[in-house]
Design a protein around this motif. Structure first.
Motif, mmCIF file in Angstrom:
data_model
loop_
_atom_site.group_PDB
_atom_site.id
_atom_site.type_symbol
_atom_site.label_atom_id
_atom_site.label_comp_id
_atom_site.label_asym_id
_atom_site.label_seq_id
_atom_site.Cartn_x
_atom_site.Cartn_y
_atom_site.Cartn_z
ATOM 1 N N ARG A 218 0.917 12.863 -8.995
ATOM 2 C CA ARG A 218 0.465 11.909 -10.019
ATOM 3 C C ARG A 218 -1.059 11.754 -9.978
ATOM 4 O O ARG A 218 -1.727 11.637 -11.021
ATOM 5 C CB ARG A 218 1.150 10.559 -9.798
ATOM 6 N N ALA A 219 -1.593 11.782 -8.734
ATOM 7 C CA ALA A 219 -3.039 11.681 -8.609
ATOM 8 C C ALA A 219 -3.709 12.889 -9.268
ATOM 9 O O ALA A 219 -4.716 12.750 -9.977
ATOM 10 C CB ALA A 219 -3.424 11.593 -7.125
ATOM 11 N N ASP A 220 -3.108 14.106 -9.026
ATOM 12 C CA ASP A 220 -3.662 15.307 -9.664
ATOM 13 C C ASP A 220 -3.593 15.196 -11.180
ATOM 14 O O ASP A 220 -4.521 15.580 -11.909
ATOM 15 C CB ASP A 220 -2.901 16.550 -9.205
ATOM 16 N N GLU A 221 -2.421 14.690 -11.700
ATOM 17 C CA GLU A 221 -2.255 14.555 -13.155
ATOM 18 C C GLU A 221 -3.281 13.580 -13.729
ATOM 19 O O GLU A 221 -3.864 13.824 -14.799
ATOM 20 C CB GLU A 221 -0.844 14.077 -13.486
ATOM 21 N N LEU A 222 -3.467 12.461 -13.017
ATOM 22 C CA LEU A 222 -4.414 11.460 -13.511
ATOM 23 C C LEU A 222 -5.835 12.023 -13.531
ATOM 24 O O LEU A 222 -6.612 11.779 -14.465
ATOM 25 C CB LEU A 222 -4.343 10.197 -12.656
ATOM 26 N N GLU A 223 -6.169 12.774 -12.475
ATOM 27 C CA GLU A 223 -7.498 13.376 -12.453
ATOM 28 C C GLU A 223 -7.661 14.401 -13.576
ATOM 29 O O GLU A 223 -8.713 14.469 -14.227
ATOM 30 C CB GLU A 223 -7.738 14.035 -11.085
ATOM 31 N N ALA A 224 -6.565 15.213 -13.812
ATOM 32 C CA ALA A 224 -6.626 16.199 -14.906
ATOM 33 C C ALA A 224 -6.745 15.505 -16.256
ATOM 34 O O ALA A 224 -7.489 15.941 -17.143
ATOM 35 C CB ALA A 224 -5.378 17.088 -14.880
ATOM 36 N N GLU A 225 -5.965 14.420 -16.407
ATOM 37 C CA GLU A 225 -6.015 13.682 -17.672
ATOM 38 C C GLU A 225 -7.403 13.065 -17.876
ATOM 39 O O GLU A 225 -7.934 13.032 -18.986
ATOM 40 C CB GLU A 225 -4.940 12.592 -17.697
ATOM 41 N N SER B 161 -9.546 15.730 -19.030
ATOM 42 C CA SER B 161 -9.238 16.049 -20.430
ATOM 43 C C SER B 161 -9.852 15.017 -21.363
ATOM 44 O O SER B 161 -10.402 15.363 -22.412
ATOM 45 C CB SER B 161 -7.723 16.112 -20.632
ATOM 46 N N LYS B 162 -9.731 13.735 -20.977
ATOM 47 C CA LYS B 162 -10.296 12.680 -21.831
ATOM 48 C C LYS B 162 -11.819 12.797 -21.902
ATOM 49 O O LYS B 162 -12.429 12.570 -22.959
ATOM 50 C CB LYS B 162 -9.924 11.297 -21.267
ATOM 51 N N ARG B 163 -12.420 13.181 -20.770
ATOM 52 C CA ARG B 163 -13.876 13.336 -20.745
ATOM 53 C C ARG B 163 -14.302 14.478 -21.705
ATOM 54 O O ARG B 163 -15.246 14.353 -22.476
ATOM 55 C CB ARG B 163 -14.337 13.645 -19.304
ATOM 56 N N GLU C 132 -16.068 16.553 -27.167
ATOM 57 C CA GLU C 132 -15.768 17.292 -28.397
ATOM 58 C C GLU C 132 -15.782 16.376 -29.605
ATOM 59 O O GLU C 132 -16.238 16.763 -30.687
ATOM 60 C CB GLU C 132 -14.401 17.971 -28.268
ATOM 61 N N THR C 133 -15.237 15.146 -29.452
ATOM 62 C CA THR C 133 -15.195 14.199 -30.578
ATOM 63 C C THR C 133 -16.603 13.814 -30.996
ATOM 64 O O THR C 133 -16.908 13.671 -32.190
ATOM 65 C CB THR C 133 -14.392 12.962 -30.186
ATOM 66 N N SER D 140 -13.533 4.733 -26.523
ATOM 67 C CA SER D 140 -12.222 4.500 -25.921
ATOM 68 C C SER D 140 -11.891 5.578 -24.902
ATOM 69 O O SER D 140 -11.348 5.293 -23.829
ATOM 70 C CB SER D 140 -11.160 4.462 -27.024
ATOM 71 N N LEU D 141 -12.207 6.850 -25.222
ATOM 72 C CA LEU D 141 -11.911 7.955 -24.305
ATOM 73 C C LEU D 141 -12.708 7.819 -23.006
ATOM 74 O O LEU D 141 -12.196 8.097 -21.908
ATOM 75 C CB LEU D 141 -12.239 9.280 -24.977
ATOM 76 N N ARG D 142 -13.951 7.397 -23.088
ATOM 77 C CA ARG D 142 -14.755 7.257 -21.864
ATOM 78 C C ARG D 142 -14.229 6.126 -20.980
ATOM 79 O O ARG D 142 -14.176 6.255 -19.746
ATOM 80 C CB ARG D 142 -16.206 7.004 -22.254
ATOM 81 N N GLU D 143 -13.830 5.009 -21.608
ATOM 82 C CA GLU D 143 -13.244 3.922 -20.815
ATOM 83 C C GLU D 143 -11.948 4.368 -20.158
ATOM 84 O O GLU D 143 -11.686 4.051 -18.989
ATOM 85 C CB GLU D 143 -12.977 2.717 -21.728
ATOM 86 N N ARG D 144 -11.149 5.126 -20.895
ATOM 87 C CA ARG D 144 -9.878 5.589 -20.343
ATOM 88 C C ARG D 144 -10.103 6.548 -19.186
ATOM 89 O O ARG D 144 -9.345 6.561 -18.208
ATOM 90 C CB ARG D 144 -9.083 6.301 -21.463
#
Length: 897
Positions: free
Chosen positions: A355-362, A365-367, A372-373, A546-550
């Motif tokens: 889960r830690a790996d997924e959160l870091e990957a997410e 991705s958000k960054r 890109e946005t 929003s993406l940066r806060e997330r």
């Protein structure tokens, strides 16, 4: 059918007018030129549109008006209807902008569709309506001048007799089709007959009988040789049997010698085996002693009590094994529980790490998405500016196209309808030019014929001598008619050229309107695209934040999950230590179980060895018994060997060999003969089969011939029936037409006699070809064209009313007739004939005509009115108005006049 109400707005000389039309006789009265006929033309125009006009739509609009409207309410077949037609002036010419037919079940729009719907419901188009019910002003001689064929077509079409001719033609087509099929079937039938005759000439049955006789002879020879073959085979088999019996005795003798030798050896071997089994018993007893000593050693290592150990009790050993296994199972279950605990904590640690790996990957991705946005946001702002430039370019194009409609007669939205309207007017004016050219040609021929008759000293109307003719009149009217038609034709041709130019201009405007509509649609799409893109820019900026806060939140959650994983891994290690202790205990229990099981195995092995000792003893006893039986068999076989040696006879064997050789030689010869005969039999059977197939084919051909004959007969009948049906439709049409001719002739004479009070004519004759002839009192025949102008008017009115009566009686209410409309029927009539016309109108009412509309300036016709409509024109405004009166007021007005 009945007209109920008509409403006009800017129609010819009427600015605004509304008139209710009731049942019975309505007389529309007024001075010449007051606009009386325009009311009837408005009704006719409402029903059939431009087809009801003599010229173009322009003549309908009131001078100075920009638009006109006609509304007609009428009932037909028990249903109520309303028609509305609206015209507007566009580019100097009138165009139909609204055309609607409201019915009980549907609403129909469009000039063509409405006109078609009216024709379908009334079962007559504009031309048929005029021929049947609408006697228009100035068309007194239309039916008189028509050729018999044209007159016949008009009346047949109104009475639906044209359908019978259509059915007759269909029957004729069917007859021709059946005839072609019949001819083909007849040819096929003749071919079959020729083929059958050819087959019958071959005499197939005689060929078959001859082949069957030959086959019977061959089969007799085969049967005889097969009987001899069977005897030879019997002889060979008997000799072979004797030889086989000798060989069997020799074989049995050899077998007995071998058996005797074998039994002798078996007895010796058995005695040797019995001695060896005694030695085996001694060895097994020594083995039992060794096993008991080993079992005592194992008992000393277990915790089984001494008494049991001394007796080597197997049950006690089994109980101990069960107890140890139960203890081991308990320890194993504890190991499993610890294993589950280890796995649970290990899974918790793994899940937390994943889960830690997924959160870091997410978070990563958000960054990236935020980056890109932000880039996309900048690109979108650039695209919005580019789209605004495109919109500005399209706006300039639209303004350029709109300038083309600055002096146009229509707006861009109406350009297509305007083009269709102009095209329809052009088609109508072209048809009117053709009709006027035909009328001019007929009028010129009439003037030329009249001038020729005058030159010959004959009346141009009746063809009699000028001196004795009561009907000599001037031909100035015909010459004026020619001049009028020439003037009208010149005007129509000029109007046609104008409309052709207008159509070209209308097509250019329609094309420009399409391009303008396309540009506007494209501009609107781009505006919507700009609005859509601008509305999304703020949302994208909010999305980046929003993406940066997330991203920050996800990284914090990942750190917490890694701490959870470390705690779970520590708990798993503790569980692993406890599981190691339990595994050591389990190993000790396993060793104890193996010792006790080994002891149980030794006890089982001791029991097995003791059982083997008992078995060996039984084998030694069985060997003794078996050798005794073998010695008895040995004695019997030696006795049988001696018997066989005495039975063998060598001379009998030689005779059997000779008989066998003779039989084999004959069988070899007879087999070749039988093969030849059988081949001959097979050939004959094949020939018979071929002939029988030809006979079957002949029978099949005969069946086909019969089937074709039946088909030809049926087709003959069908051809005759189609021919009869064709003749029936033709006869029926001729019969119905003849009935119509007789009925129309009777009604015509009744009407003519009622209206025309002169004693100069006896009757009117209408022959089967719709040729009209008027007979004078002296029996002299006259062509209707030879009548005077007034007489032709009377004749035309009589013929029109007779046709109307014929159609009304012929249809018998299945399609209600339209109103009978008479427009200025008193033209060319003197006062005496006018009074007869009143009687004619009253008689038509008595015959059941529900509505009669009469337009006339003659005061005498007012007395025939149930309703009187007075039309007057204001000399100042040049606009007409209408006023209704009931029957009493109409009678008073007639009396006053």
């Amino acid at each position: 059918m009945r007209f109920q109400r008509i409403r006009l707005s800017n129609f010819k000389c009427f600015a605004d007018a509304e008139l209710r039309l009731d049942r019975g006789v309505t007389v529309i009265h007024g001075l010449n030129g007051s606009g009386k006929s325009s009311l009837l033309e408005a009704c006719f125009f409402a029903l059939y549109g431009a087809r009801a006009l003599d010229r173009t739509l322009d003549e309908v609009l009131t001078i100075g008006a920009e638009e006109a409207r006609v509304e007609l309410w009428f009932s037909h077949g028990g249903e109520e209807y309303r028609i509305e037609r609206e015209l507007k002036l566009r580019g100097g010419s009138a165009t139909t902008t609204t055309c609607v037919l409201d019915g009980p079940d549907e609403t129909i729009e469009g000039a063509r569709d409405v006109r078609s719907a009216v024709a379908d419901r009334l079962r007559m188009d504009a031309s048929a309506f005029v021929n049947c019910a609408y006697v228009r002003q100035g068309e007194v001689n239309k039916l008189i001048n028509a050729s018999p064929g044209e007159r016949q077509d008009m009346i047949d079409d109104l009475l639906q007799l044209g359908k019978l001719e259509e059915y007759r033609e269909r029957a004729s087509d069917a007859r021709v089709g059946v005839g072609r099929v019949l001819e083909g079937k007849r040819e096929l039938l003749e071919d079959k007959k020729k083929e059958i005759a050819k087959r019958e000439a071959e005499d197939l049955h005689e060929q078959a009988n001859a082949l069957r006789s030959t086959l019977a002879d061959v089969e007799d020879d085969i049967e005889r040789f097969e009987e001899n073959q069977e005897k030879a085979e019997t002889q060979r088999e008997e000799a072979a049997t004797a030889l086989e019996e000798h060989e069997e005795r020799q074989a049995e003798l050899a077998e007995l010698d071998a058996d005797i030798e074998e039994l002798t050896d078996e007895i010796a071997d058995a005695e040797q085996e019995r001695s060896e089994l005694g030695d085996r018993v001694t060895e097994l007893r020594a083995e039992v002693d060794d096993l008991r000593a080993e079992a005592d050693e194992l008992l000393a290592e277990t915790d089984i009590d001494a008494d049991t150990a001394t007796e080597l009790d197997g049950d006690a050993v089994d109980e101990r094994v069960a107890d140890l296994r139960e203890q081991k199972e308990t320890v194993t279950e504890q190991i499993r529980e610890q294993s589950v605990e280890v796995q649970k904590h290990a899974d918790e640690a793994e899940t937390a790490r994943e889960r830690a790996d997924e959160l870091e990957a997410e978070a990563e991705s958000k960054r990236e998405e935020a980056t890109e946005t932000a880039e996309s946001l900048a690109e979108a702002r650039t695209q919005v500016e580019e789209t605004r430039d495109q919109i500005e370019t399209l706006t300039e194009r639209i303004e350029t196209k709109q300038e083309q409609f600055a002096d146009a007669p229509v707006d861009p939205e109406e350009a297509t309808d305007h083009r269709e309207s102009v095209a329809e007017e052009l088609n109508d004016i072209r048809a009117e030019v053709e009709r006027t050219e035909a009328d001019l040609e007929n009028a010129e021929e009439t003037v030329a014929e009249a001038e020729r008759l005058l030159d010959e000293g004959k009346c141009p109307e009746c063809g009699q001598s000028v001196e004795g003719s009561p009907h000599v009149e001037s031909i100035d009217e015909d010459r004026e008619r020619v001049a009028t038609l020439e003037s009208e034709l010149a005007d129509l041709r000029e109007e046609r050229e104008t409309l052709e130019a207008r159509l070209e201009r209308a097509e250019e405007l329609a094309e420009a309107a399409d391009e303008l509509a396309t540009a506007r649609d494209e501009r609107e799409s781009l505006r919507e695209l700009v609005a859509e893109r601008e509305s999304g820019l703020d949302e994208r900026e909010e999305r980046v934040e929003s993406l940066r806060e997330r991203t920050d939140e996800l990284e914090s959650e990942a750190e917490a999950k890694r701490e959870t994983a470390a705690d779970a891994e520590q708990a798993a290690e503790t569980a692993r230590k406890r599981m190691g202790e339990l595994n050591a205990e389990s190993s000790s229990l396993k060793t104890a179980i193996e010792r006790v099981e080994s002891l149980a195995e030794l006890l089982d092995e001791i029991a097995d060895v003791e059982a083997d000792i008992e078995s060996v003893r039984e084998q030694r006893t069985n060997i003794v018994e078996t050798n005794d039986l073998r010695r008895e068999q040995l004695a019997e076989k030696r006795e049988r060997r001696d018997e066989l040696a005495d039975d063998i006879d060598e001379s009998a064997l030689d005779a059997a060999r000779e008989r066998k050789e003779e039989a084999e030689e004959y069988l070899e010869q007879v087999e070749e003969k039988l093969a030849t005969l059988r081949e001959r039999r097979d050939d004959l059977q094949g020939d018979i089969g071929a002939v029988e197939r030809e006979i079957a084919e002949l029978e099949e051909l005969r069946e086909r011939r019969e089937g074709l004959a039946d088909t030809v007969a049926r087709l003959d009948s069908l051809y005759e029936e189609a021919e009869r049906l064709q003749d029936t439709y033709g006869d029926l049409r001729a019969e119905l037409r003849q009935q119509n001719v007789r009925k129309l002739e009777r009604m015509l004479n009744e009407t003519f006699e009622l209206v025309y009070g002169n004693d100069a004519y006896s009757h009117i004759e209408l022959d089967g070809g719709y040729e009209l002839t008027v007979y004078q009192k002296d029996g002299e025949p006259l062509d209707p064209e030879q009548l005077s102008g007034g007489e032709r008017a009377v004749f035309n009115l009589s013929l029109r009313c007779a046709i109307y009566r014929l159609l009304a009686e012929g249809i018998d209410g299945s399609a209600p007739m339209p109103p009978l409309i008479l427009d200025e029927p008193t033209v060319f009539l003197d006062s005496g004939h006018v009074s007869k016309l009143v009687e004619l109108i009253e008689s038509m009412t008595e015959l059941g005509v529900s509505q009669i509309l009469v337009v006339s300036h003659d005061d005498e016709l007012v007395s025939a009115a149930d309703e009187l409509v007075t039309v007057s024109k204001d000399p100042t405004t040049n606009r007409s108005s209408v006023e209704r009166m009931d029957a009493a007021d109409a009678a008073a007005l007639a009396a006053f006049s």
